[in-house]
Design a protein around this motif. Sequence first.
Motif, PDB file in Angstrom:
ATOM      1  N   ASP A  87      19.891 -44.136  29.115  1.00  0.00           N
ATOM      2  CA  ASP A  87      19.590 -45.335  29.909  1.00  0.00           C
ATOM      3  C   ASP A  87      20.863 -46.106  30.235  1.00  0.00           C
ATOM      4  O   ASP A  87      21.049 -46.574  31.362  1.00  0.00           O
ATOM      5  CB  ASP A  87      18.620 -46.247  29.157  1.00  0.00           C
ATOM      6  N   ARG A  88      21.737 -46.242  29.254  1.00  0.00           N
ATOM      7  CA  ARG A  88      23.011 -46.950  29.464  1.00  0.00           C
ATOM      8  C   ARG A  88      23.840 -46.226  30.524  1.00  0.00           C
ATOM      9  O   ARG A  88      24.425 -46.853  31.411  1.00  0.00           O
ATOM     10  CB  ARG A  88      23.767 -47.044  28.141  1.00  0.00           C
ATOM     11  N   ARG A  97      22.737 -44.250  32.886  1.00  0.00           N
ATOM     12  CA  ARG A  97      22.088 -44.435  34.198  1.00  0.00           C
ATOM     13  C   ARG A  97      22.468 -45.792  34.786  1.00  0.00           C
ATOM     14  O   ARG A  97      22.687 -45.922  35.989  1.00  0.00           O
ATOM     15  CB  ARG A  97      20.572 -44.323  34.058  1.00  0.00           C
ATOM     16  N   TYR A  98      22.525 -46.803  33.929  1.00  0.00           N
ATOM     17  CA  TYR A  98      22.922 -48.138  34.380  1.00  0.00           C
ATOM     18  C   TYR A  98      24.369 -48.118  34.875  1.00  0.00           C
ATOM     19  O   TYR A  98      24.675 -48.697  35.928  1.00  0.00           O
ATOM     20  CB  TYR A  98      22.743 -49.140  33.235  1.00  0.00           C
ATOM     21  N   GLU A 147      18.032 -41.551  23.996  1.00  0.00           N
ATOM     22  CA  GLU A 147      17.422 -42.158  25.181  1.00  0.00           C
ATOM     23  C   GLU A 147      18.170 -43.436  25.559  1.00  0.00           C
ATOM     24  O   GLU A 147      18.373 -43.708  26.741  1.00  0.00           O
ATOM     25  CB  GLU A 147      15.948 -42.485  24.920  1.00  0.00           C
ATOM     26  N   GLU A 148      18.573 -44.218  24.552  1.00  0.00           N
ATOM     27  CA  GLU A 148      19.342 -45.438  24.826  1.00  0.00           C
ATOM     28  C   GLU A 148      20.663 -45.109  25.517  1.00  0.00           C
ATOM     29  O   GLU A 148      21.066 -45.799  26.457  1.00  0.00           O
ATOM     30  CB  GLU A 148      19.619 -46.212  23.534  1.00  0.00           C
ATOM     31  N   GLU A 187      13.936 -44.054  20.605  1.00  0.00           N
ATOM     32  CA  GLU A 187      14.918 -44.226  21.673  1.00  0.00           C
ATOM     33  C   GLU A 187      16.354 -44.139  21.199  1.00  0.00           C
ATOM     34  O   GLU A 187      17.241 -43.826  21.967  1.00  0.00           O
ATOM     35  CB  GLU A 187      14.688 -45.550  22.395  1.00  0.00           C
TER      36      GLU A 187
END
Length: 120
Positions: A53-54, A56-57, A49-50, A5
């Motif tokens: 994800d961040r 997207r948040y 990926e991290e 990730e």
Amino acid sequence: MMDWESKPRYVISIAAKMIGIEAHTLRYYERLGLVQPGRSSGNIRLYSEEDVDRLRYIKALMSDCGVNLAGVEVALKLMQRMTEMQQQLEEMERKIKEVAEAEIENIIEDIIEDAEWKEV
């Protein structure tokens, strides 16, 4: 060794499509310090990926919750602090468990010694 990730892998155009925002927005978020993508040897931004994800948040906070960028920064800092505190709590729990187990062993040893003394 880097886990899956956190390994940088997506160029900016792919990351932008995955998140549903423009590449220039990602560059802007980087300038603000909201995300720090890795870099290739040719200095190309690579998102993990991290990172995705961040991002997207961040997008969800802004579009779904109506939070502005200043609010996003505060939310991210609070989340980071909560993560740090959770790690500290887990470390303290581990240490308490170690101390408790050592104390139990000492008590058992004392009981055994007392029992042996009484047998003599």
